[in-house]
Write an enzyme that holds these catalytic residues in place. Sequence first.
Site, mmCIF file in Angstrom:
data_model
loop_
_atom_site.group_PDB
_atom_site.id
_atom_site.type_symbol
_atom_site.label_atom_id
_atom_site.label_comp_id
_atom_site.label_asym_id
_atom_site.label_seq_id
_atom_site.Cartn_x
_atom_site.Cartn_y
_atom_site.Cartn_z
ATOM 1 N N ARG A 33 -62.879 11.821 76.917
ATOM 2 C CA ARG A 33 -63.763 12.690 76.733
ATOM 3 C C ARG A 33 -64.598 12.253 75.423
ATOM 4 O O ARG A 33 -65.587 12.907 75.261
ATOM 5 C CB ARG A 33 -63.307 14.179 76.796
ATOM 6 C CG ARG A 33 -62.248 14.495 75.402
ATOM 7 C CD ARG A 33 -61.983 15.847 75.428
ATOM 8 N NE ARG A 33 -61.129 16.313 76.262
ATOM 9 C CZ ARG A 33 -60.447 17.124 76.269
ATOM 10 N NH1 ARG A 33 -60.141 18.114 75.064
ATOM 11 N NH2 ARG A 33 -59.394 17.764 77.179
ATOM 12 N N HIS A 48 -53.412 18.315 61.872
ATOM 13 C CA HIS A 48 -53.901 19.211 62.534
ATOM 14 C C HIS A 48 -54.472 20.342 61.844
ATOM 15 O O HIS A 48 -53.592 21.141 61.430
ATOM 16 C CB HIS A 48 -53.145 19.606 63.734
ATOM 17 C CG HIS A 48 -53.830 19.805 65.076
ATOM 18 N ND1 HIS A 48 -54.462 19.077 65.960
ATOM 19 C CD2 HIS A 48 -54.396 21.167 65.401
ATOM 20 C CE1 HIS A 48 -55.077 19.756 66.784
ATOM 21 N NE2 HIS A 48 -55.144 20.922 66.379
ATOM 22 N N GLU A 75 -53.522 7.537 68.656
ATOM 23 C CA GLU A 75 -52.962 8.739 69.239
ATOM 24 C C GLU A 75 -53.131 8.468 70.667
ATOM 25 O O GLU A 75 -54.002 8.155 71.412
ATOM 26 C CB GLU A 75 -53.712 9.888 68.640
ATOM 27 C CG GLU A 75 -53.641 10.315 67.532
ATOM 28 C CD GLU A 75 -54.148 11.385 67.126
ATOM 29 O OE1 GLU A 75 -54.772 12.168 67.986
ATOM 30 O OE2 GLU A 75 -54.422 11.832 65.782
ATOM 31 N N ARG A 123 -57.860 9.427 75.048
ATOM 32 C CA ARG A 123 -57.389 10.633 76.014
ATOM 33 C C ARG A 123 -57.553 9.943 77.555
ATOM 34 O O ARG A 123 -58.535 9.085 77.553
ATOM 35 C CB ARG A 123 -58.156 11.870 75.845
ATOM 36 C CG ARG A 123 -57.822 12.581 74.510
ATOM 37 C CD ARG A 123 -58.553 13.995 74.734
ATOM 38 N NE ARG A 123 -58.100 14.780 75.566
ATOM 39 C CZ ARG A 123 -56.990 15.794 74.872
ATOM 40 N NH1 ARG A 123 -56.934 15.836 73.523
ATOM 41 N NH2 ARG A 123 -56.656 16.724 75.674
ATOM 42 N N ASN A 176 -59.718 10.978 61.339
ATOM 43 C CA ASN A 176 -59.755 10.963 62.684
ATOM 44 C C ASN A 176 -61.046 11.139 62.921
ATOM 45 O O ASN A 176 -62.115 12.152 62.697
ATOM 46 C CB ASN A 176 -58.993 11.979 63.138
ATOM 47 C CG ASN A 176 -59.081 12.214 64.677
ATOM 48 O OD1 ASN A 176 -60.080 12.140 65.297
ATOM 49 N ND2 ASN A 176 -57.912 12.549 65.422
ATOM 50 N N HIS A 182 -57.917 9.123 69.261
ATOM 51 C CA HIS A 182 -57.195 9.361 70.479
ATOM 52 C C HIS A 182 -57.819 9.064 71.989
ATOM 53 O O HIS A 182 -58.632 9.501 72.074
ATOM 54 C CB HIS A 182 -56.913 10.996 70.447
ATOM 55 C CG HIS A 182 -56.134 11.545 71.520
ATOM 56 N ND1 HIS A 182 -55.777 12.903 71.811
ATOM 57 C CD2 HIS A 182 -55.316 11.115 72.318
ATOM 58 C CE1 HIS A 182 -55.041 13.135 72.606
ATOM 59 N NE2 HIS A 182 -54.808 12.044 73.017
ATOM 60 N N THR A 242 -55.537 18.934 71.058
ATOM 61 C CA THR A 242 -54.110 18.769 71.225
ATOM 62 C C THR A 242 -53.166 20.263 70.553
ATOM 63 O O THR A 242 -53.699 20.726 69.374
ATOM 64 C CB THR A 242 -53.190 17.624 70.183
ATOM 65 O OG1 THR A 242 -54.234 16.587 70.319
ATOM 66 C CG2 THR A 242 -52.063 17.487 70.519
ATOM 67 N N GLU A 297 -45.262 12.765 62.655
ATOM 68 C CA GLU A 297 -46.290 13.452 62.099
ATOM 69 C C GLU A 297 -46.051 14.929 62.478
ATOM 70 O O GLU A 297 -45.881 15.245 63.577
ATOM 71 C CB GLU A 297 -47.504 12.969 62.587
ATOM 72 C CG GLU A 297 -48.633 13.769 62.355
ATOM 73 C CD GLU A 297 -50.060 13.290 62.744
ATOM 74 O OE1 GLU A 297 -50.156 11.931 62.841
ATOM 75 O OE2 GLU A 297 -51.065 14.201 62.829
ATOM 76 N N HIS A 331 -64.474 12.802 66.887
ATOM 77 C CA HIS A 331 -65.558 13.952 66.867
ATOM 78 C C HIS A 331 -66.967 13.119 66.810
ATOM 79 O O HIS A 331 -67.945 13.697 67.261
ATOM 80 C CB HIS A 331 -65.558 15.248 65.762
ATOM 81 C CG HIS A 331 -64.366 16.330 66.444
ATOM 82 N ND1 HIS A 331 -64.005 16.190 67.869
ATOM 83 C CD2 HIS A 331 -63.742 17.059 65.859
ATOM 84 C CE1 HIS A 331 -63.319 17.107 67.990
ATOM 85 N NE2 HIS A 331 -62.972 17.654 66.840
HETATM 86 N N1 PXP Z 1 -52.805 14.711 64.270
HETATM 87 C C1 PXP Z 1 -53.092 14.507 65.518
HETATM 88 C C2 PXP Z 1 -51.708 14.134 66.145
HETATM 89 C C3 PXP Z 1 -54.200 15.134 66.389
HETATM 90 O O1 PXP Z 1 -53.990 15.141 67.735
HETATM 91 C C4 PXP Z 1 -55.256 15.625 65.593
HETATM 92 C C5 PXP Z 1 -56.420 15.953 66.574
HETATM 93 O O2 PXP Z 1 -56.875 15.041 67.236
HETATM 94 C C6 PXP Z 1 -55.289 15.369 64.207
HETATM 95 C C7 PXP Z 1 -54.194 14.853 63.504
HETATM 96 C C8 PXP Z 1 -56.502 15.841 63.413
HETATM 97 O O3 PXP Z 1 -56.528 17.129 63.655
HETATM 98 P P1 PXP Z 1 -57.908 17.886 63.004
HETATM 99 O O4 PXP Z 1 -59.004 17.392 63.993
HETATM 100 O O5 PXP Z 1 -57.686 19.463 63.590
HETATM 101 O O6 PXP Z 1 -58.084 17.465 61.590
#
Ligand code: PXP
Length: 239
Positions: free
Chosen positions: A49, A190, A70, A45, A7, A43, A101, A151, A10
């Site tokens: 953001r 997550h 996402e 959003r 992901n 994601h 999330t 997931e 960030h």
């Molecule tokens: N899976 C989903 C559905 C998420 O919303 C997120 C966070 O955006 C992640 C995985 C990844 O989470 P983390 O950044 O805590 O590894």
Amino acid sequence: MIELGVNIDHVATLRQARRTYEPDPVWAAAEAELGGADGITVHLREDRRHINDRDVELLRQTVQCKLNLEMSLVEEIVEIAVRTAPAQATIVPERREEVTTEGGIDLLRDGSRVTAVVKRLKSAGSVVSAFIDPEDKQIDAAKSQGFDAIELHTGEYANAHGAEVDRQLERLARAAERINRLGLRLHAGHGLNYRNVGPVAALPQMRELNIGHAIVGRAVFVGLRQAVREMKDLLVIGR
Ligand code: PXP
């Protein structure tokens, strides 16, 4: 084999801190792929953001592994997803005031809307996944609404301490068995990081982990390619 979806939200968060053009999540996706990512997760959003429409469009054209989008059920976002047709779409809950999330989506709350969106995304050619808490009624709803994959939200496992860690792991393991019995693909994500990913990767039914914060955080010190490589190694060892 267990797949690693990286992901890169960030990376875009850092770009948006200065509202400039760098660091570019499109470059990050290429670096993550070179480090061994099996998927790139973003994601889009509603408030844009971090990831924006331009990122999604370019990533759709440039990502060579699996692009996992996402998304919430908001119509504007659903239309973008259907038009983009990512390899995979993951339905997540979204609240404007949240930092990230905060839990799985409640599939029972707006069942007919969910079923209709799943159908549209599948018609566009995407594999469709539901981000839910490890609860029987949510798993069964995902099956009846036509999802291809689930997931599991690992946030409670990631936040647990002491004996609670094993309890949360047991909860994930039981949910994994149920998901597998129903013939759905099992993903999780997550809050997973280099310390806690092992036992989740070791669940025999696990097919994909989506990890962002820990990998991008480590990338600050060792570079994204290396940070992805190290996480991939842990998934293999976990097995
Ligand atoms: N899976 C989903 C559905 C998420 O919303 C997120 C966070 O955006 C992640 C995985 C990844 O989470 P983390 O950044 O805590 O590894």
